[in-house]
Scaffold this motif. Structure first.
Motif, PDB file in Angstrom:
ATOM      1  N   UNK A 171       0.822  -1.209   0.000  1.00  0.00           N
ATOM      2  CA  UNK A 171       0.000   0.000   0.000  1.00  0.00           C
ATOM      3  C   UNK A 171       0.862   1.267   0.000  1.00  0.00           C
ATOM      4  N   UNK A 172       1.928   1.249   0.781  1.00  0.00           N
ATOM      5  CA  UNK A 172       2.835   2.401   0.833  1.00  0.00           C
ATOM      6  C   UNK A 172       3.550   2.579  -0.495  1.00  0.00           C
ATOM      7  N   UNK A 173       3.804   1.471  -1.188  1.00  0.00           N
ATOM      8  CA  UNK A 173       4.479   1.524  -2.477  1.00  0.00           C
ATOM      9  C   UNK A 173       3.600   2.166  -3.544  1.00  0.00           C
ATOM     10  N   UNK A 174       2.286   1.952  -3.446  1.00  0.00           N
ATOM     11  CA  UNK A 174       1.353   2.508  -4.416  1.00  0.00           C
ATOM     12  C   UNK A 174       1.218   4.014  -4.279  1.00  0.00           C
ATOM     13  N   UNK A 175       1.362   4.507  -3.081  1.00  0.00           N
ATOM     14  CA  UNK A 175       1.164   5.938  -2.830  1.00  0.00           C
ATOM     15  C   UNK A 175       2.313   6.765  -3.307  1.00  0.00           C
TER      16      UNK A 175
END
Length: 64
Positions: free
Chosen positions: A60-64
């Motif tokens: 999720x952090x990678x997508x942001x």
């Protein structure tokens, strides 16, 4: 038992590196560690869920 044939003129360090890689791929060490100590199924499930949550947070952090 793992057998690593040493080629003519091959360095012993290189052969050791191949042995370690092969040993890791077989999963023998991991299997021995899990057999060494019994873990309750509920604790194993909890650890698996925590690992999945951690990975999901990273994605999720990678997508942001």
């Amino acid at each position: 038992m793992l057998v690593i044939p040493i080629k003519e003129g091959e360095n012993i360090d290189r052969a050791l590196k191949r042995y370690k890689r092969k040993f890791d791929k077989t999963g023998t060490k991991r299997a021995l560690q899990t057999r060494k100590q019994f873990t309750k199924p509920s604790i194993a499930r909890r650890a698996q869920l925590q690992k999945a949550q951690y990975i999901q947070r990273l994605r999720d952090a990678e997508e942001i």
